[in-house]
Design an enzyme around this catalytic site. Structure first.
Site, short mmCIF file in Angstrom:
data_model
loop_
_atom_site.label_atom_id
_atom_site.label_comp_id
_atom_site.label_asym_id
_atom_site.label_seq_id
_atom_site.Cartn_x
_atom_site.Cartn_y
_atom_site.Cartn_z
N ASP A 190 -24.13 -22.60 -38.88
CA ASP A 190 -23.15 -22.00 -39.79
C ASP A 190 -23.87 -21.64 -41.09
OD1 ASP A 190 -23.59 -24.32 -41.14
OD2 ASP A 190 -21.49 -24.88 -41.33
N LYS A 213 -21.11 -19.56 -31.85
CA LYS A 213 -21.18 -20.75 -32.72
C LYS A 213 -20.17 -21.82 -32.27
CE LYS A 213 -19.47 -22.01 -36.78
NZ LYS A 213 -18.72 -21.67 -37.94
#
Ligand code: SF4
Length: 230
Positions: A153, A135
């Site tokens: 997210d 991420k």
């Protein structure tokens, strides 16, 4: 189901999700004309460091410490000179300060010794840095280098599920789906469109459906019509 039928069904599902995605981005682009990151930074290295600090805390609390941190250490070399104790002292209010300081110094060491002090531009190289997962790497690649990847997210995962853009259960799966269906002209800002929409409108507990720019496309609202009154 025969293989050909299975393929046809998957293709039509993919096409429908692509069309839905285009409409969603068109509306979000109008609603969020300047989709900027809320983390403050002046270089890709500062962006990387700010994203590393943002794990399990808010952008606001990261911004409260990075002014001082980046003034003292705007580059990997100066971060090494500041040292782990120095970093920890400055970032102690963001949570997980010991681990984050250790990772920031570990990453700075690798950037200096293996990348000439520069942040690398590939996923494979970025995830070799301590504290940098997929991420974080995707945020850096997308926001810092303009690459066509979409970091996911918790906000983006929720928005993607509610709107029917992805059924995948994991951030990595949703990221893959979004990268597949996001039109090229929206890839650069897709992360921020979906993130800001999730953070301020499509909230986890009380989604602001009455003021939502994509409500006409939302299957979650169709299934929960009482949210219109919220
Ligand atoms: S209509 Fe409500 S649930 Fe659907 S995307 Fe908008 S805020 Fe989220």
């Amino acid at each position: 189901m025969a293989a050909a039928e299975d393929f046809a069904e998957k293709s039509s599902g993919l096409q429908a999700r692509k069309e839905l995605a285009r409409k969603v981005y068109e509306l979000l682009a109008k609603a969020i004309p300047e989709p900027k990151p809320e983390l403050e930074y002046h270089s890709v290295y500062e962006l990387l460091t700010a994203v590393m600090l943002s794990a399990q805390t808010t952008d606001k609390s990261v911004n409260a410490v990075t002014g001082e941190l980046f003034k003292k250490a705007p580059t990997p070399q100066t971060m090494l000179e500041l040292g782990e104790d120095g970093v920890r002292d400055i970032v102690r209010t963001v949570g997980l300060a010991n681990t984050k300081a250790k990772h920031i110094i570990g990453a700075a060491g690798i950037l200096v010794s293996e990348f000439n002090g520069k942040v690398p531009e590939t996923m494979e190289e970025l995830v070799r840095l301590p504290g940098v997962g997929e991420k974080t790497a995707k945020v850096v690649l997308n926001v810092g280098f303009g690459k066509g990847v979409i970091a996911v997210d918790t906000h983006i995962l929720r928005v993607a599920h509610r709107l029917g853009l992805s059924e995948a259960r994991t951030p990595a799966g949703v990221s893959k789906d979004l990268e597949e269906i996001t039109p090229a002209e929206y890839v650069r800002n897709a992360h921020h469109y979906l993130l800001l929409h999730g953070r301020y409108t499509c909230k986890a507990q009380k989604p602001q459906c009455r003021n939502c720019p994509v409500s006409a496309l939302c299957r979650y609202l169709s299934a929960n019509p009482w949210l219109r009154a919220g």
